[in-house]
Design a protein around this motif. Structure first.
Motif, PDB file in Angstrom:
ATOM      1  N   ILE A  63       0.840  -1.201   0.000  1.00  0.00           N
ATOM      2  CA  ILE A  63       0.000   0.000   0.000  1.00  0.00           C
ATOM      3  C   ILE A  63       0.874   1.249   0.000  1.00  0.00           C
ATOM      4  O   ILE A  63       0.586   2.217  -0.705  1.00  0.00           O
ATOM      5  N   GLN A  64       1.970   1.234   0.766  1.00  0.00           N
ATOM      6  CA  GLN A  64       2.850   2.400   0.825  1.00  0.00           C
ATOM      7  C   GLN A  64       3.454   2.713  -0.539  1.00  0.00           C
ATOM      8  O   GLN A  64       3.696   3.863  -0.870  1.00  0.00           O
ATOM      9  N   THR A  68       2.694   6.225  -2.886  1.00  0.00           N
ATOM     10  CA  THR A  68       3.787   7.067  -3.388  1.00  0.00           C
ATOM     11  C   THR A  68       3.971   6.931  -4.897  1.00  0.00           C
ATOM     12  O   THR A  68       5.038   7.239  -5.420  1.00  0.00           O
ATOM     13  N   ASN A  69       2.940   6.484  -5.576  1.00  0.00           N
ATOM     14  CA  ASN A  69       2.917   6.371  -7.048  1.00  0.00           C
ATOM     15  C   ASN A  69       3.968   5.426  -7.616  1.00  0.00           C
ATOM     16  O   ASN A  69       4.419   5.609  -8.739  1.00  0.00           O
ATOM     17  N   GLN A  70       4.348   4.423  -6.868  1.00  0.00           N
ATOM     18  CA  GLN A  70       5.260   3.396  -7.346  1.00  0.00           C
ATOM     19  C   GLN A  70       4.431   2.142  -7.627  1.00  0.00           C
ATOM     20  O   GLN A  70       4.508   1.149  -6.923  1.00  0.00           O
ATOM     21  N   MET A  71       3.643   2.223  -8.691  1.00  0.00           N
ATOM     22  CA  MET A  71       2.650   1.185  -8.984  1.00  0.00           C
ATOM     23  C   MET A  71       3.287  -0.183  -9.238  1.00  0.00           C
ATOM     24  O   MET A  71       2.794  -1.199  -8.758  1.00  0.00           O
ATOM     25  N   LYS A 105       9.406  15.504  -4.864  1.00  0.00           N
ATOM     26  CA  LYS A 105       8.878  15.455  -6.231  1.00  0.00           C
ATOM     27  C   LYS A 105       7.582  16.245  -6.348  1.00  0.00           C
ATOM     28  O   LYS A 105       7.362  16.951  -7.330  1.00  0.00           O
ATOM     29  N   MET A 106       6.733  16.145  -5.350  1.00  0.00           N
ATOM     30  CA  MET A 106       5.452  16.852  -5.392  1.00  0.00           C
ATOM     31  C   MET A 106       5.648  18.362  -5.264  1.00  0.00           C
ATOM     32  O   MET A 106       4.899  19.142  -5.859  1.00  0.00           O
TER      33      MET A 106
END
Length: 118
Positions: A63-64, A68-71, A105-106
């Motif tokens: 889930i973490q 963090t968009n690390q699909m 990054k954001m």
């Protein structure tokens, strides 16, 4: 910009504040407020990543990584039970650096969005 905006973000570190001050230094007051509005919506609290990582021990691994968009890594963790819990343990140790990297990054993405709006 007054630092009260930075300190209103939950669990913000001094290095993150310094980076945000650097990235917003040439924005006017209104631009800085808009930046913080965009950034605060995208930012992830390190404590939330810690909680999501701990859920990996209950069968919800990865889930973490999704947060963090690390699909790709999220799918790998989910299918391999957090790489047999080793990856989950490593993420448990490194949750703050994962959050800092994502938030960095954001912040850059939010600043680029601000520049496009001018």
């Amino acid at each position: 910009m007054n630092n009260q905006y930075y300190y209103s973000l939950p669990n913000i570190s001094t290095t993150e504040i310094a980076f945000l001050q650097q990235i917003t230094q040439n924005l006017d007051e209104e631009g800085q407020k808009r930046f913080m509005m965009f950034y605060s919506g995208k930012r992830k609290d390190p404590q939330h990543l810690l909680l999501f990582t701990l859920l990996g021990f209950l069968g919800f691994a990865g889930i973490q990584r999704f947060v963090t968009n690390q699909m790709g890594m999220g799918i790998v963790y989910f299918l391999t039970a957090g790489l047999c819990f080793i990856g989950t343990i490593i993420d448990l140790i490194n949750y703050k650096s994962m959050a800092d990297e994502f938030n960095h990054k954001m912040a850059i993405e939010s600043r680029q969005f601000m520049d496009m709006m001018r």
